[in-house]
Design a protein around this motif. Structure first.
Motif, mmCIF file in Angstrom:
data_model
loop_
_atom_site.group_PDB
_atom_site.id
_atom_site.type_symbol
_atom_site.label_atom_id
_atom_site.label_comp_id
_atom_site.label_asym_id
_atom_site.label_seq_id
_atom_site.Cartn_x
_atom_site.Cartn_y
_atom_site.Cartn_z
ATOM 1 N N ALA A 8 0.829 -1.205 0.000
ATOM 2 C CA ALA A 8 0.000 0.000 0.000
ATOM 3 C C ALA A 8 0.862 1.253 0.000
ATOM 4 O O ALA A 8 0.600 2.208 -0.724
ATOM 5 N N MET A 9 1.919 1.229 0.810
ATOM 6 C CA MET A 9 2.800 2.393 0.884
ATOM 7 C C MET A 9 3.607 2.565 -0.399
ATOM 8 O O MET A 9 3.900 3.672 -0.822
ATOM 9 N N ALA A 10 3.967 1.448 -1.031
ATOM 10 C CA ALA A 10 4.701 1.520 -2.297
ATOM 11 C C ALA A 10 3.833 2.202 -3.350
ATOM 12 O O ALA A 10 4.297 3.033 -4.130
ATOM 13 N N GLY A 11 2.554 1.852 -3.341
ATOM 14 C CA GLY A 11 1.611 2.496 -4.254
ATOM 15 C C GLY A 11 1.479 3.972 -3.929
ATOM 16 O O GLY A 11 1.395 4.814 -4.811
ATOM 17 N N ALA A 12 1.491 4.280 -2.625
ATOM 18 C CA ALA A 12 1.356 5.667 -2.183
ATOM 19 C C ALA A 12 2.526 6.512 -2.659
ATOM 20 O O ALA A 12 2.362 7.677 -3.006
ATOM 21 N N ALA A 13 3.722 5.913 -2.685
ATOM 22 C CA ALA A 13 4.915 6.646 -3.102
ATOM 23 C C ALA A 13 4.774 7.151 -4.535
ATOM 24 O O ALA A 13 5.236 8.231 -4.881
ATOM 25 N N GLU A 14 4.114 6.365 -5.370
ATOM 26 C CA GLU A 14 3.901 6.778 -6.760
ATOM 27 C C GLU A 14 2.905 7.937 -6.813
ATOM 28 O O GLU A 14 2.946 8.765 -7.697
ATOM 29 N N ALA A 15 2.013 7.965 -5.824
ATOM 30 C CA ALA A 15 0.960 8.980 -5.827
ATOM 31 C C ALA A 15 1.425 10.309 -5.227
ATOM 32 O O ALA A 15 0.836 11.336 -5.490
ATOM 33 N N ARG A 16 2.445 10.289 -4.386
ATOM 34 C CA ARG A 16 2.906 11.534 -3.757
ATOM 35 C C ARG A 16 4.418 11.581 -3.739
ATOM 36 O O ARG A 16 5.059 10.695 -3.180
ATOM 37 N N ASP A 17 4.989 12.616 -4.341
ATOM 38 C CA ASP A 17 6.453 12.686 -4.418
ATOM 39 C C ASP A 17 7.002 13.910 -3.684
ATOM 40 O O ASP A 17 8.111 14.347 -3.938
ATOM 41 N N GLN A 18 6.220 14.471 -2.757
ATOM 42 C CA GLN A 18 6.768 15.541 -1.918
ATOM 43 C C GLN A 18 6.217 15.417 -0.494
ATOM 44 O O GLN A 18 5.131 14.889 -0.282
ATOM 45 N N ILE A 19 7.010 15.884 0.444
ATOM 46 C CA ILE A 19 6.672 15.806 1.858
ATOM 47 C C ILE A 19 5.457 16.691 2.144
ATOM 48 O O ILE A 19 5.340 17.799 1.613
ATOM 49 N N ARG A 20 4.579 16.192 3.010
ATOM 50 C CA ARG A 20 3.413 16.978 3.438
ATOM 51 C C ARG A 20 3.464 17.173 4.947
ATOM 52 O O ARG A 20 3.612 16.207 5.697
ATOM 53 N N MET A 21 3.354 18.428 5.378
ATOM 54 C CA MET A 21 3.406 18.761 6.807
ATOM 55 C C MET A 21 2.170 19.531 7.232
ATOM 56 O O MET A 21 1.591 20.270 6.432
ATOM 57 N N VAL A 22 1.821 19.367 8.505
ATOM 58 C CA VAL A 22 0.703 20.106 9.111
ATOM 59 C C VAL A 22 1.175 20.619 10.477
ATOM 60 O O VAL A 22 2.279 20.312 10.907
ATOM 61 N N GLY A 23 0.304 21.393 11.155
ATOM 62 C CA GLY A 23 0.605 21.725 12.548
ATOM 63 C C GLY A 23 0.759 23.200 12.874
ATOM 64 O O GLY A 23 0.170 24.067 12.227
ATOM 65 N N SER A 24 1.597 23.456 13.862
ATOM 66 C CA SER A 24 1.741 24.737 14.545
ATOM 67 C C SER A 24 1.961 25.940 13.640
ATOM 68 O O SER A 24 2.821 25.928 12.758
ATOM 69 N N SER A 25 1.202 27.025 13.926
ATOM 70 C CA SER A 25 1.419 28.288 13.208
ATOM 71 C C SER A 25 2.717 28.945 13.666
ATOM 72 O O SER A 25 3.321 29.720 12.932
ATOM 73 N N THR A 26 3.167 28.632 14.889
ATOM 74 C CA THR A 26 4.431 29.200 15.405
ATOM 75 C C THR A 26 5.629 28.573 14.698
ATOM 76 O O THR A 26 6.598 29.263 14.352
ATOM 77 N N VAL A 27 5.568 27.255 14.485
ATOM 78 C CA VAL A 27 6.674 26.555 13.820
ATOM 79 C C VAL A 27 6.619 26.772 12.299
ATOM 80 O O VAL A 27 7.634 26.659 11.614
ATOM 81 N N PHE A 28 5.451 27.144 11.788
ATOM 82 C CA PHE A 28 5.230 27.303 10.348
ATOM 83 C C PHE A 28 6.318 28.135 9.643
ATOM 84 O O PHE A 28 6.879 27.688 8.641
ATOM 85 N N PRO A 29 6.667 29.363 10.138
ATOM 86 C CA PRO A 29 7.694 30.134 9.417
ATOM 87 C C PRO A 29 9.061 29.460 9.396
ATOM 88 O O PRO A 29 9.796 29.578 8.405
ATOM 89 N N PHE A 30 9.414 28.739 10.476
ATOM 90 C CA PHE A 30 10.702 28.036 10.506
ATOM 91 C C PHE A 30 10.689 26.870 9.512
ATOM 92 O O PHE A 30 11.627 26.684 8.734
ATOM 93 N N ALA A 31 9.603 26.087 9.548
ATOM 94 C CA ALA A 31 9.478 24.940 8.645
ATOM 95 C C ALA A 31 9.452 25.406 7.192
ATOM 96 O O ALA A 31 10.061 24.780 6.316
#
Length: 335
Positions: A8-31
């Motif tokens: 399933a994850m191997a199939g997922a790799a073909e579907a997404r080729d960039q990192i996806r992040m979520v979370g803190s608005s404070t960490v957002f500018p650093f990330a």
């Protein structure tokens, strides 16, 4: 089962080729800064980052493993045991914690407004839903700052702050509201007699329009402070640092919220910042391990690194070295 997950994850790799992040608005500018640098200097695509707030980020991050779920959750507080349990229930069993540095929580207002010098007790009395008056807990009656301290201006109490899903809100409650409450004899007595009622007392913010939830967009708070010199806003030091031409930080317990004072611990309203990596996605989503290495490089998070220019307070040298070694080995977090 593991083989099925791997397929399933191997199939997922073909579907997404960039990192996806979520979370803190404070960490957002650093990330965002690391992600943009990473996209320019590596063979990987620039990661996609969504500012959802710390609590909202963990909700998405812990929902499962696979292409439809984020790889990283940025956080302005440590992950809770209950969130780890949710992760585990949904198959997210190995997480690497990356402590990236420190940030101060500031109370700021427009440059052309009077500079505030407040203590935690005053902030609790200004913002709590209920406060003790003549030995009884009542709905907060205070409307002006000078009712709490005669040296403060005779201005209406109006504070723009983060919502309950925000790690900044959690940290403000823990670092300001709780000790501010404890400074009152009625609160100290309540803590001994009824710990749950004490927790509710310092954790409940007034809802009469004096405290205004301004969402997860700290830039919006800065704009509103510029437009209204009578209002104050609560957010991370990095936003004060980046907007020093428009806003000023209030002193808390007579200490300025400066880079040096936060780094030394003199300014007490500060907290660590983190991001969390889903280990099951490493080696499947391209660039994940490399992104961790880029963030924990001295050129990024070190004292002379480009994140310090953005307002990140670096970890002490020994802790930084130990953390980099652990996280680049993808050591799973155990709470």
């Amino acid at each position: 089962m593991a083989a099925v997950a791997a397929i399933a994850m191997a199939g997922a790799a073909e579907a997404r080729d960039q990192i996806r992040m979520v979370g803190s608005s404070t960490v957002f500018p650093f990330a965002t800064t690391v992600a943009e640098t990473f996209g320019k200097t590596s063979n990987f695509k620039t990661p996609v980052i969504e500012s959802t707030g710390t609590g909202g980020g963990f909700k998405l991050f812990c929902a499962g493993v696979g292409v439809e779920h984020p790889d990283i959750s940025n956080a302005s507080r440590r992950i809770k045991a209950s969130e780890m349990e949710t992760c585990a229930k949904n198959g997210v069993t190995e997480i690497t914690e990356v402590k990236i540095g420190f940030d101060g929580i500031v109370l700021a207002n427009a440059k052309n407004a009077p500079l505030f010098d407040v203590n935690k007790k005053v902030l609790f009395l200004a913002l709590a839903k209920q406060v003790p008056v003549d030995g009884k807990w009542v709905d907060n009656p205070y409307t002006k700052w000078n009712q709490l301290d005669p040296i403060l201006p005779a201005e209406d109490i109006e504070v723009l702050g983060p919502p309950p899903t925000s790690g900044t809100r959690d940290a403000f409650v823990e670092l300001v509201m709780e000790p501010g409450c404890e400074a009152l004899p009625e609160c100290a007595a309540l803590k001994k007699s009824d710990p749950d009622a004490f927790k509710k007392a310092f954790g409940s913010v007034r809802e009469d329009g004096r405290f205004i939830e301004a969402g997860e967009n700290d830039n919006l708070i800065v704009q509103k402070l510029e437009a209204n010199p009578h209002a104050l806003g609560i957010f991370g030091f990095s936003f004060l640092d980046q907007n020093g031409d428009k806003i000023q930080g209030s002193r808390v317990d007579s200490v300025d919220p400066s880079f040096e004072n936060i780094a030394s611990g003199k300014y007490a309203v500060s907290r660590p910042l983190f991001f969390y990596v889903k280990n099951a996605h490493v080696g499947t989503i391209p660039g994940l391990k490399e992104y961790i290495a880029a963030f924990t490089a001295e050129s990024a998070w070190g004292p002379e690194g480009y994140l310090a220019d953005k307002g990140l307070i670096p970890l002490p040298d020994a802790e930084r070295a130990a953390t980099a070694k652990e996280v680049n080995a993808l050591t799973p977090l155990k709470l």
